[in-house]
Design a protein around this motif. Structure first.
Motif, PDB file in Angstrom:
ATOM      1  N   ALA A  80      39.082  26.043  66.390  1.00  0.00           N
ATOM      2  CA  ALA A  80      40.059  25.958  65.437  1.00  0.00           C
ATOM      3  C   ALA A  80      40.438  27.295  65.110  1.00  0.00           C
ATOM      4  CB  ALA A  80      39.341  25.385  64.289  1.00  0.00           C
ATOM      5  N   VAL A  81      41.834  27.675  65.294  1.00  0.00           N
ATOM      6  CA  VAL A  81      42.372  29.098  65.122  1.00  0.00           C
ATOM      7  C   VAL A  81      43.271  29.257  63.799  1.00  0.00           C
ATOM      8  CG1 VAL A  81      43.857  30.794  66.175  1.00  0.00           C
ATOM      9  CG2 VAL A  81      42.526  29.157  67.628  1.00  0.00           C
ATOM     10  N   GLN A  82      43.046  30.324  63.041  1.00  0.00           N
ATOM     11  CA  GLN A  82      43.796  30.326  62.026  1.00  0.00           C
ATOM     12  C   GLN A  82      44.947  31.517  62.430  1.00  0.00           C
ATOM     13  OE1 GLN A  82      41.573  32.171  58.736  1.00  0.00           O
ATOM     14  NE2 GLN A  82      43.069  32.299  57.457  1.00  0.00           N
ATOM     15  N   ASN A  93      55.538  35.188  64.593  1.00  0.00           N
ATOM     16  CA  ASN A  93      54.394  35.718  63.884  1.00  0.00           C
ATOM     17  C   ASN A  93      54.674  35.954  62.330  1.00  0.00           C
ATOM     18  OD1 ASN A  93      56.285  37.581  64.267  1.00  0.00           O
ATOM     19  ND2 ASN A  93      55.061  39.269  65.340  1.00  0.00           N
ATOM     20  N   ASN A  94      55.983  35.646  61.867  1.00  0.00           N
ATOM     21  CA  ASN A  94      56.113  35.557  60.403  1.00  0.00           C
ATOM     22  C   ASN A  94      56.104  34.437  59.786  1.00  0.00           C
ATOM     23  OD1 ASN A  94      58.450  34.898  61.755  1.00  0.00           O
ATOM     24  ND2 ASN A  94      59.696  35.696  60.194  1.00  0.00           N
ATOM     25  N   SER A  95      55.611  33.257  60.667  1.00  0.00           N
ATOM     26  CA  SER A  95      55.543  31.952  60.142  1.00  0.00           C
ATOM     27  C   SER A  95      54.475  31.077  61.214  1.00  0.00           C
ATOM     28  CB  SER A  95      56.869  31.206  60.018  1.00  0.00           C
ATOM     29  OG  SER A  95      56.696  29.761  59.737  1.00  0.00           O
ATOM     30  N   PRO A  96      53.295  31.445  61.330  1.00  0.00           N
ATOM     31  CA  PRO A  96      52.456  30.906  62.328  1.00  0.00           C
ATOM     32  C   PRO A  96      51.845  29.752  61.808  1.00  0.00           C
ATOM     33  CG  PRO A  96      51.376  32.737  60.815  1.00  0.00           C
ATOM     34  CD  PRO A  96      52.758  32.608  60.511  1.00  0.00           C
ATOM     35  N   ALA A  97      51.046  29.026  62.651  1.00  0.00           N
ATOM     36  CA  ALA A  97      50.790  27.662  62.302  1.00  0.00           C
ATOM     37  C   ALA A  97      49.178  28.179  61.449  1.00  0.00           C
ATOM     38  CB  ALA A  97      50.379  26.833  63.529  1.00  0.00           C
ATOM     39  N   ASP A  98      49.129  27.434  60.320  1.00  0.00           N
ATOM     40  CA  ASP A  98      48.004  27.720  59.428  1.00  0.00           C
ATOM     41  C   ASP A  98      46.758  27.741  60.404  1.00  0.00           C
ATOM     42  OD1 ASP A  98      49.866  28.206  57.646  1.00  0.00           O
ATOM     43  OD2 ASP A  98      49.647  26.025  56.462  1.00  0.00           O
ATOM     44  N   VAL A  99      46.531  26.659  60.923  1.00  0.00           N
ATOM     45  CA  VAL A  99      45.315  26.401  61.673  1.00  0.00           C
ATOM     46  C   VAL A  99      45.668  25.457  62.805  1.00  0.00           C
ATOM     47  CG1 VAL A  99      43.109  24.945  61.944  1.00  0.00           C
ATOM     48  CG2 VAL A  99      43.787  26.213  59.847  1.00  0.00           C
ATOM     49  N   VAL A 100      45.189  25.757  64.231  1.00  0.00           N
ATOM     50  CA  VAL A 100      45.702  24.964  65.241  1.00  0.00           C
ATOM     51  C   VAL A 100      44.271  24.573  65.836  1.00  0.00           C
ATOM     52  CG1 VAL A 100      48.028  25.776  65.745  1.00  0.00           C
ATOM     53  CG2 VAL A 100      45.736  26.432  67.098  1.00  0.00           C
ATOM     54  N   ILE A 101      44.257  23.279  66.641  1.00  0.00           N
ATOM     55  CA  ILE A 101      43.137  22.860  67.410  1.00  0.00           C
ATOM     56  C   ILE A 101      43.461  23.409  68.961  1.00  0.00           C
ATOM     57  CG2 ILE A 101      41.613  21.181  68.361  1.00  0.00           C
ATOM     58  CD1 ILE A 101      42.000  19.802  65.695  1.00  0.00           C
ATOM     59  N   SER A 102      42.844  24.121  69.383  1.00  0.00           N
ATOM     60  CA  SER A 102      43.066  24.799  70.843  1.00  0.00           C
ATOM     61  C   SER A 102      41.966  24.715  71.739  1.00  0.00           C
ATOM     62  CB  SER A 102      43.727  26.108  70.407  1.00  0.00           C
ATOM     63  OG  SER A 102      43.979  26.509  71.840  1.00  0.00           O
ATOM     64  N   LYS A 103      42.482  25.168  73.216  1.00  0.00           N
ATOM     65  CA  LYS A 103      41.418  25.194  74.241  1.00  0.00           C
ATOM     66  C   LYS A 103      41.023  26.690  74.148  1.00  0.00           C
ATOM     67  CE  LYS A 103      43.550  21.724  76.913  1.00  0.00           C
ATOM     68  NZ  LYS A 103      44.379  21.494  78.231  1.00  0.00           N
ATOM     69  N   THR A 104      41.795  27.687  73.659  1.00  0.00           N
ATOM     70  CA  THR A 104      41.272  28.844  73.473  1.00  0.00           C
ATOM     71  C   THR A 104      41.433  29.299  72.216  1.00  0.00           C
ATOM     72  OG1 THR A 104      43.578  30.137  73.362  1.00  0.00           O
ATOM     73  CG2 THR A 104      42.782  29.254  75.580  1.00  0.00           C
ATOM     74  N   GLY A 105      40.616  30.546  71.930  1.00  0.00           N
ATOM     75  CA  GLY A 105      40.372  31.057  70.316  1.00  0.00           C
ATOM     76  C   GLY A 105      41.143  32.034  70.241  1.00  0.00           C
ATOM     77  N   SER A 106      42.170  32.236  71.004  1.00  0.00           N
ATOM     78  CA  SER A 106      43.111  33.408  70.683  1.00  0.00           C
ATOM     79  C   SER A 106      44.303  33.140  69.662  1.00  0.00           C
ATOM     80  CB  SER A 106      43.787  34.031  71.836  1.00  0.00           C
ATOM     81  OG  SER A 106      44.929  34.636  71.890  1.00  0.00           O
ATOM     82  N   GLU A 119      48.928  22.012  59.133  1.00  0.00           N
ATOM     83  CA  GLU A 119      49.558  22.913  57.759  1.00  0.00           C
ATOM     84  C   GLU A 119      48.722  22.598  56.878  1.00  0.00           C
ATOM     85  OE1 GLU A 119      52.218  24.706  58.247  1.00  0.00           O
ATOM     86  OE2 GLU A 119      52.706  24.977  56.161  1.00  0.00           O
ATOM     87  N   VAL A 120      48.313  23.738  56.167  1.00  0.00           N
ATOM     88  CA  VAL A 120      47.418  23.691  55.138  1.00  0.00           C
ATOM     89  C   VAL A 120      48.180  23.843  53.726  1.00  0.00           C
ATOM     90  CG1 VAL A 120      45.348  24.773  53.938  1.00  0.00           C
ATOM     91  CG2 VAL A 120      45.552  24.558  56.467  1.00  0.00           C
TER      92      VAL A 120
END
Length: 288
Positions: A80-82, A93-106, A119-120
């Motif tokens: 889970a990436v914030q 980068n000025n409107s990123p996803a609040d949280v994504v579920i991903s295969k990588t942690g970056s 979206e939180v």
DNA sequence: CCAAGTGACTCCACGGAGGC
DNA sequence: GCCTCCGTGGAGTCACTTGG
């Protein structure tokens, strides 16, 4: 078992924030010099508009959601990436996803690694008073003048707008589910809208992870007819939702074509052998 | 007729981008 | 490196609508 949102979470927010922020940045100060999270319903005194809490509660709720979702996907080896950035699918980068579920942690993500976008939209729900360094709960959201979380119509509209923006950004976003997570119910004039958004495939669900948003067992909506909105009361219930969401790949599709064109596409797609291949051919043809 | 809800508008802190 | 501009997000304001 992990706890969902509740009064304890809000106490945690205020206590954590007070280690570096002043009470004046977190609370309104009333005419009687009381420190309040929201203006109580019926308060007629002089009011100000607090801005300094916004960024703090935004960051806290996103971090809190990230931690919760991490527990949901831990056993699957996912992250889970914030604040995830992926320019290809309208997450700059000025409107990123609040949280994504991903295969990588970056923080920097490729579309193919992202399994879900969350979206939180959460805020302080109850009203609180800071008195002698202690937090006293004054009542639920019906007792104050604020309109927290998804109860605000423009929060709903922002969430819908951001989801559509992602949907139309790229074909690569079409298989990524989008979920809106709040900590309040939604107002009844959005009941049918959230169901339609789910059926249309724009948003895969609006949800609340606050099991008891109202005091004294106050009635609040559990779910809409088509599950466009759903209130999760236990961690296990939330786990099941995400297990199901991640279990089978889905595709969003949309277009504006004549019946003749559409009929032709269906005819061509139907020549393929399996249902999966027919679907793949269909999806390829409608974006041409 | 009045209270509650709605939605457009506004405010402000924050942080990144770009100019100097 | 500093400054200004601008987008974002939570939240208050206010005119208007709606429903009891």
């Amino acid at each position: 078992m992990s706890k969902l949102w509740g009064k304890k979470t809000e106490i945690e927010f205020f206590e954590k924030s007070m280690s570096f922020a002043t009470p004046e940045q977190l609370f309104y100060v009333s005419d009687e010099n009381r420190y309040l999270a929201y203006w109580p319903r019926g308060y007629k005194g002089k009011k100000t508009t607090l801005q300094s809490r916004n960024a703090l509660i935004g960051d806290f709720t996103e971090r809190w959601t990230r931690d919760l979702i991490q527990k949901v996907v831990n056993s699957k080896g996912l992250f889970a990436v914030q604040g995830a950035i992926c320019k290809e699918i309208a997450l700059p980068n000025n409107s990123p996803a609040d949280v994504v579920i991903s295969k990588t942690g970056s923080v920097h993500q490729k579309p193919e690694d992202i399994l879900a976008i969350i979206e939180v939209k959460m805020s302080v729900v109850w009203n609180w008073e800071l008195k002698d360094d202690k937090l006293i709960c004054l009542g639920d959201y019906k007792t104050h003048q604020g309109n927290p979380g998804l109860l605000r119509s423009d929060s709903m509209l922002k969430a819908i707008g951001k989801s559509i923006n992602i949907r139309v950004s790229s074909f690569k976003a079409s298989r990524i589910p989008i979920v809106i997570m709040g900590n309040t119910p939604i107002t009844n004039n959005y009941y049918s809208k959230v169901d339609q958004l789910k059926i249309a495939g724009i948003v895969q669900g609006f949800c609340s992870i606050n099991p008891e948003p109202l005091d004294d067992n106050g009635e609040n909506i559990k779910k809409t007819k088509e599950n466009g909105f759903y209130r999760y009361d236990h961690f296990n219930e939330l786990q099941e939702f995400f297990d199901n969401l991640l279990s089978e790949e889905r595709s969003f599709f949309s277009s504006m074509k004549s019946k003749k064109e559409l009929g032709h596409i269906i005819e061509l797609a139907n020549k393929e052998d399996s249902y999966e291949k027919k679907a793949e051919r269909f999806l390829k043809l409608i974006k041409e």
